[in-house]
Scaffold this motif. Structure first.
Motif, PDB file in Angstrom:
ATOM      1  N   TRP A 125       2.012  -5.648  -0.025  1.00 21.31           N
ATOM      2  CA  TRP A 125       0.282  -5.573   1.135  1.00 21.31           C
ATOM      3  C   TRP A 125      -0.192  -4.633   1.385  1.00 21.31           C
ATOM      4  N   VAL A 126       0.915  -3.057   1.770  1.00 20.25           N
ATOM      5  CA  VAL A 126       0.348  -1.351   2.566  1.00 20.25           C
ATOM      6  C   VAL A 126      -0.896  -1.808   1.669  1.00 20.25           C
ATOM      7  N   LEU A 133      -3.880  -1.998   2.681  1.00 20.26           N
ATOM      8  CA  LEU A 133      -5.108  -1.062   4.102  1.00 20.26           C
ATOM      9  C   LEU A 133      -5.967  -0.276   3.355  1.00 20.26           C
ATOM     10  N   THR A 134      -5.488   0.308   2.753  1.00 24.44           N
ATOM     11  CA  THR A 134      -6.705   1.334   1.172  1.00 24.44           C
ATOM     12  C   THR A 134      -8.173   1.157   1.649  1.00 24.44           C
ATOM     13  N   PRO A 153     -10.013  -1.162   3.515  1.00 23.35           N
ATOM     14  CA  PRO A 153     -10.663  -0.991   4.706  1.00 23.35           C
ATOM     15  C   PRO A 153     -10.290   0.988   5.380  1.00 23.35           C
ATOM     16  N   VAL A 154      -9.656   1.088   5.470  1.00 20.06           N
ATOM     17  CA  VAL A 154      -9.979   3.051   5.702  1.00 20.06           C
ATOM     18  C   VAL A 154     -10.643   3.774   5.092  1.00 20.06           C
ATOM     19  N   TYR A 161       3.490   6.497   4.666  1.00 15.74           N
ATOM     20  CA  TYR A 161       2.217   5.165   4.154  1.00 15.74           C
ATOM     21  C   TYR A 161       1.193   5.761   5.328  1.00 15.74           C
ATOM     22  N   THR A 162       1.096   6.423   6.270  1.00 14.20           N
ATOM     23  CA  THR A 162       0.547   6.772   7.311  1.00 14.20           C
ATOM     24  C   THR A 162      -0.105   7.805   6.483  1.00 14.20           C
ATOM     25  N   MET A 206      -2.368   7.059   4.358  1.00 11.14           N
ATOM     26  CA  MET A 206      -3.541   6.783   4.230  1.00 11.14           C
ATOM     27  C   MET A 206      -5.081   7.870   5.530  1.00 11.14           C
TER      28      MET A 206
END
Length: 221
Positions: free
Chosen positions: A57-58, A61-62, A64-65, A116-117, A120
């Motif tokens: 699911w991570v 997140l890409t 919206p970033v 993951y940080t 992003m």
């Protein structure tokens, strides 16, 4: 020297960096694209139907970033005169991301969350590059992070050359421009694949430095 004299160089640099970053994060950070963020939808869907864990699911997140980065890029462009300021911030983010990996790895605290940080941060940097390409389209030969449009144009140019028995000068010029973008991206992908496999995300410092140098060069010219 005017910036327009360096369009070929800037195009080559940006496409190589995009290809590099996209492949480094894919190889070294759980198959996540940092430049072609829509590609993450495909990977997510595949992993979802295969019954992967929540980490899949991570990838969502890409998106919206990336959107946030493009918005920020637009805000930066509205406040500065030097177009390459956006690329400076992109380079700084990539450089700091690589340094962060190096420091955390050295101290043995480079966790999955930190990985993951860093990804992003890289996605955000690529979003800034996309914003640069849209805001200052004349600064490059074409899109530098997504090659589909460039391949399409190159195919049309090649078709025109065949039709005109390779005697169409405009098609030759256009084809050469597209080849710079396509081959630059491909070279970046190969370099990113090797660097990502051998050394991991720490190698993000190299495209970061390249982008910062590019900014200071154009600031003086």
């Amino acid at each position: 020297m005017e910036v327009k004299h360096n369009i070929g160089f800037v195009t080559l640099l940006l496409t190589m960096i995009a290809g590099y970053c996209d492949t480094v994060t894919f190889v070294a950070a759980g198959s996540i694209f940092s430049a072609h963020v829509t590609g993450n939808f495909i990977v997510f869907a595949y992993q979802f139907v295969k019954g992967s864990d929540m980490n899949a699911w991570v990838k969502l997140l890409t998106f919206p970033v990336f959107i946030l980065a493009v918005i920020v890029g637009g805000r930066i462009a509205a406040k500065v005169l030097n177009h390459y300021t956006i690329l400076f911030w992109e380079g700084l983010l990539l450089f700091l991301a690589g340094i962060l990996v190096a420091v955390l790895s050295y101290n043995g605290v480079f966790t999955e969350v930190m990985m993951y940080t860093v990804v992003m941060i890289t996605v955000f940097a690529m979003g800034l590059q996309n914003a640069f390409g849209k805001l200052y389209a004349k600064e490059t030969h074409g899109p530098t992070t997504m090659m589909t449009g460039n391949v399409t144009q190159a195919s049309l140019d090649f078709g025109n050359l065949i039709k005109n028995k390779f005697k169409d000068p405009d098609s030759w010029v256009s084809l050469k421009k597209q080849l710079i973008t396509i081959l630059g991206f491909l070279v970046g992908c190969f370099l990113g694949a090797y660097a990502g496999k051998q050394f991991g995300l720490v190698t993000l410092v190299f495209p970061g430095l390249a982008m910062i140098i590019c900014f200071y060069y154009h600031r003086k010219n």
